[in-house]
Write a protein that holds these residues in place. Structure first.
Motif, PDB file in Angstrom:
ATOM      1  N   PRO A   7     -24.054-107.066 -14.889  1.00 29.32           N
ATOM      2  CA  PRO A   7     -25.172-106.923 -15.820  1.00 29.32           C
ATOM      3  C   PRO A   7     -25.469-108.226 -16.561  1.00 29.32           C
ATOM      4  O   PRO A   7     -24.665-109.148 -16.585  1.00 29.32           O
ATOM      5  N   PHE A   8     -26.642-108.273 -17.184  1.00 32.82           N
ATOM      6  CA  PHE A   8     -27.024-109.391 -18.045  1.00 32.82           C
ATOM      7  C   PHE A   8     -26.219-109.250 -19.328  1.00 32.82           C
ATOM      8  O   PHE A   8     -26.319-108.249 -20.035  1.00 32.82           O
ATOM      9  N   ARG A   9     -25.417-110.241 -19.634  1.00 33.81           N
ATOM     10  CA  ARG A   9     -24.556-110.180 -20.821  1.00 33.81           C
ATOM     11  C   ARG A   9     -25.304-110.688 -22.046  1.00 33.81           C
ATOM     12  O   ARG A   9     -26.106-111.617 -21.956  1.00 33.81           O
ATOM     13  N   SER A  10     -25.039-110.102 -23.178  1.00 35.73           N
ATOM     14  CA  SER A  10     -25.743-110.467 -24.415  1.00 35.73           C
ATOM     15  C   SER A  10     -25.568-111.948 -24.761  1.00 35.73           C
ATOM     16  O   SER A  10     -26.472-112.557 -25.313  1.00 35.73           O
ATOM     17  N   GLU A  11     -24.440-112.516 -24.402  1.00 34.26           N
ATOM     18  CA  GLU A  11     -24.227-113.937 -24.701  1.00 34.26           C
ATOM     19  C   GLU A  11     -25.130-114.861 -23.874  1.00 34.26           C
ATOM     20  O   GLU A  11     -25.275-116.037 -24.184  1.00 34.26           O
ATOM     21  N   PHE A  12     -25.764-114.325 -22.827  1.00 35.26           N
ATOM     22  CA  PHE A  12     -26.727-115.112 -22.046  1.00 35.26           C
ATOM     23  C   PHE A  12     -28.077-115.255 -22.755  1.00 35.26           C
ATOM     24  O   PHE A  12     -28.861-116.134 -22.436  1.00 35.26           O
ATOM     25  N   GLU A  13     -28.384-114.363 -23.672  1.00 35.49           N
ATOM     26  CA  GLU A  13     -29.737-114.252 -24.212  1.00 35.49           C
ATOM     27  C   GLU A  13     -30.283-115.555 -24.801  1.00 35.49           C
ATOM     28  O   GLU A  13     -31.384-115.974 -24.451  1.00 35.49           O
ATOM     29  N   HIS A  16     -29.315-118.670 -24.352  1.00 37.05           N
ATOM     30  CA  HIS A  16     -29.444-119.684 -23.304  1.00 37.05           C
ATOM     31  C   HIS A  16     -30.593-119.340 -22.364  1.00 37.05           C
ATOM     32  O   HIS A  16     -31.363-120.204 -21.955  1.00 37.05           O
ATOM     33  N   SER A  17     -30.738-118.070 -22.049  1.00 35.21           N
ATOM     34  CA  SER A  17     -31.812-117.614 -21.177  1.00 35.21           C
ATOM     35  C   SER A  17     -33.183-117.912 -21.775  1.00 35.21           C
ATOM     36  O   SER A  17     -34.100-118.335 -21.076  1.00 35.21           O
ATOM     37  N   ALA A  18     -33.331-117.702 -23.057  1.00 32.74           N
ATOM     38  CA  ALA A  18     -34.613-117.932 -23.728  1.00 32.74           C
ATOM     39  C   ALA A  18     -35.032-119.399 -23.660  1.00 32.74           C
ATOM     40  O   ALA A  18     -36.221-119.711 -23.621  1.00 32.74           O
ATOM     41  N   VAL A  19     -34.075-120.293 -23.619  1.00 38.31           N
ATOM     42  CA  VAL A  19     -34.382-121.722 -23.479  1.00 38.31           C
ATOM     43  C   VAL A  19     -35.025-121.999 -22.125  1.00 38.31           C
ATOM     44  O   VAL A  19     -36.003-122.747 -22.024  1.00 38.31           O
TER      45      VAL A  19
END
Length: 109
Positions: A86-92, A94-97
């Motif tokens: 799954p998409f982990r919350s800690e990616f959010e 970094h992902s938004a960048v």
């Protein structure tokens, strides 16, 4: 996966496969490289190279791409089925960048 599109075309490829959400930029870069405009192609792919790298991480790559498509309004949810990680919350953050929801632009051909 797209980051090496210019190198692949210079080495003789006539098409490329991509596992990323920035297909427009990869298509633009491929067309430019096929036209011999390697510097322009490198510029285009350089604008999305970090995002391609992030989206092709082993294990979480499908969830990351689905989150980017969700943020862009292409799909309703980024939920994946097992065995995909799954998409982990800690990616959010970094992902938004890498994928703030604004469509990627390439150079005019």
């Amino acid at each position: 996966v797209g980051r090496a599109v210019v190198d692949e075309v210079m080495a003789g490829a006539s098409s490329v496969a991509i596992g990323s959400t920035v297909t427009r930029a990869v298509v633009d870069a491929t067309r430019l490289a096929l036209a011999g405009r390697y510097d322009d192609a490198s510029t285009v792919i350089g604008t999305v190279a970090a995002r391609i790298h992030f989206e092709t991480q082993p294990g979480a790559n499908v969830a990351i791409r689905k989150r980017h498509w969700e943020r862009a309004g292409v799909i309703d949810t980024h939920v994946v089925r097992a065995p995909t990680l799954p998409f982990r919350s800690e990616f959010e953050k970094h992902s938004a960048v890498h994928a703030p929801g604004v469509p990627q632009q390439g150079l005019s051909l």
